[in-house]
Design a protein around this motif. Structure first.
Motif, PDB file in Angstrom:
ATOM      1  N   TYR B 178     -48.644  -0.639   1.862  1.00 38.76           N
ATOM      2  CA  TYR B 178     -49.082  -1.256   0.619  1.00 38.76           C
ATOM      3  C   TYR B 178     -49.412  -0.246  -0.445  1.00 38.76           C
ATOM      4  O   TYR B 178     -49.807  -0.602  -1.545  1.00 38.76           O
ATOM      5  N   LYS B 180     -47.586   1.610  -2.239  1.00 39.69           N
ATOM      6  CA  LYS B 180     -46.727   1.685  -3.421  1.00 39.69           C
ATOM      7  C   LYS B 180     -47.108   0.666  -4.467  1.00 39.69           C
ATOM      8  O   LYS B 180     -46.886   0.878  -5.645  1.00 39.69           O
ATOM      9  N   ASN B 181     -47.620  -0.480  -4.001  1.00 42.87           N
ATOM     10  CA  ASN B 181     -47.886  -1.541  -4.976  1.00 42.87           C
ATOM     11  C   ASN B 181     -49.311  -1.526  -5.488  1.00 42.87           C
ATOM     12  O   ASN B 181     -49.666  -2.354  -6.279  1.00 42.87           O
ATOM     13  N   LEU B 182     -50.120  -0.599  -5.041  1.00 49.03           N
ATOM     14  CA  LEU B 182     -51.527  -0.635  -5.433  1.00 49.03           C
ATOM     15  C   LEU B 182     -51.743  -0.244  -6.909  1.00 49.03           C
ATOM     16  O   LEU B 182     -50.972   0.575  -7.388  1.00 49.03           O
TER      17      LEU B 182
END
Lengths: 244, 182
Positions: B178, B180-182
């Motif tokens: 996760y 990358k999308n934080l």
């Protein structure tokens, strides 16, 4: 509990993590105690007096008191009110059976289209794409779709297709595309003019002026899932220049 | 290599559902349907059923495909760990995580965790435990060989300690996914 939830916003949590009500050490007798209300979204479950995480993901918060788990998955579970792209599989009597990628097929009545009456049946064949919203969607009953909103108007829903390309992406990408301030959507709009239908079940339909452009947009969207924002902007810039 | 096909519709064939047939997705045709494979499938299935929230998906079937790429010992605990990560990745609602730990007791009485195939062969007893993440309790145990009650207790304690490392690995893997999308 509100404070302990707020501390963890933005962190990755796994199933089994729990939040309990903090018991105050001293209970004040003078100031009024406000009951704190926490609204749990998908991925959080209440069991007794505890809040349990049941899906792995990032904890998100929306003011004033809404919390949910933002998780990545590909399989869609129907939720009432969401619009999805379905494929008509069976046309039997008064009902169409529509496959939307869930565990069972949804039913769509022939009267649930704009301007449809018993004499004036809608022109829907097996294999058509429909853009519809769920009116019944829980775990105990068969899901039902309609192509009209509560006012009886189509509002963009109904049968579509012909000349475009339908493909699947993860649910997270679809939510990113549909969120209000979406960079992804803005970047896409600067590329080529195209028609895009986004279904919350992870299905996207694209049609552009030529087949090659349609394929380019489809490939870009599928590759956007695993790219960070700068990488994506670089890729879109290269495509816009025409080097790809 | 693991794959989870999330809930699919099940029509009235309950008998077919209970069979849990294992087909060969890689196309190989050798028919190995022995008792040992079946008992391993049952172990993984029971552990998954204990930790999944099955009441949220009535009348649906869940297919879990485990493909053995390389076997150098501790196969059952490897399958359990892979199953748990696949279920988490697929987004199925779970009440807790689980992990598998294998212990072998060799001829000297030493407890070895995560034994290789060679160590398993020389061991006098081989035990696999599935440990849950919330209270570190034993969800499933599969034992082979002779050992005393004391040794069993010791192995359970060692497995519970080792399971913490595995849960930390799960946490790190999911955080990386996760990130990358934080």
């Amino acid at each position: 509990m509100f404070s302990s939830l707020k501390d963890k916003v933005g962190q990755v949590l796994l199933p089994g993590d729990e939040f309990t009500f903090d018991t105050e050490d001293t209970i004040s007798l003078t100031t009024p105690v406000k009951p704190e209300k926490v609204v749990c979204g998908p991925g959080l479950r209440r069991s007794g007096d505890r809040l349990q995480v049941c899906k792995s993901g990032v904890l998100r918060h929306k003011a004033p008191n809404m919390f949910w788990m933002d998780s990545q998955q590909r399989r869609y579970v129907p939720v009432k009110g969401e619009t999805v792209i379905g494929i008509v599989t069976v046309k039997s009597g008064d009902i169409f059976k529509v496959d939307f990628g869930g565990s069972e097929q949804a039913s769509l009545s022939y009267l649930a289209f704009e301007g449809a009456t018993k004499r004036n049946r809608p022109n829907v064949q097996v294999g058509d794409l429909v853009f519809a919203q769920f009116v019944v969607a829980n775990k105990d009953m068969e899901p039902e779709l309609v192509c009209v909103d509560s006012g009886g108007r189509a509002n963009g829903m109904g049968v579509f297709g012909g000349g475009g390309l339908l493909f699947t992406v993860s649910l997270g990408l679809v939510r990113r595309l549909l969120s209000p301030q979406s960079d992804l959507m803005q970047d896409l709009q600067k590329l080529f003019p195209c028609e895009l239908v986004v279904g919350m079940n992870g299905r996207l339909w694209v049609r552009s002026s030529s087949t090659q452009r349609t394929l380019i947009i489809a490939n870009l969207l599928q590759s956007c899932e695993t790219m960070t924002a700068p990488q994506r902007k670089a890729l879109f810039a290269r495509v816009a220049e025409g080097t790809l | 290599m693991m794959e989870v096909c999330g809930s699919s519709n099940v029509t009235m064939r309950e008998f077919g559902c209970e069979q849990s047939l294992l087909s060969r997705p890689d196309g190989s045709a050798s028919f190995i349907q022995g008792v040992r494979e079946r008992s391993q499938e049952q172990c993984v299935r029971e552990t998954c059923e204990a930790s999944l929230l099955l009441s949220l998906h009535p009348r649906s079937s869940l297919t879990l495909i485990l493909q053995v790429l390389h076997d150098d010992g501790s196969l059952l605990s490897c399958s359990l760990n892979a199953a748990c990560m696949a279920l988490m990745d697929a987004g199925l609602p779970m009440s807790c995580l689980f992990c598998g730990v294998t212990c072998a007791i060799d001829a000297d009485g030493q407890i070895i965790t995560d034994p290789t195939a060679a160590q398993e062969k020389e061991s006098r007893a081989l035990m696999t435990f599935a440990i849950d993440s919330k209270e570190c309790r034993v969800l499933m145990s599969d034992t082979k060989g002779s050992f005393s009650v004391n040794e069993l207790q010791q192995c359970i304690a060692v497995s519970q300690k080792a399971s913490q490392k595995i849960f930390q690995f799960y946490r790190d893997s999911v955080s990386r996914r996760y990130s990358k999308n934080l």
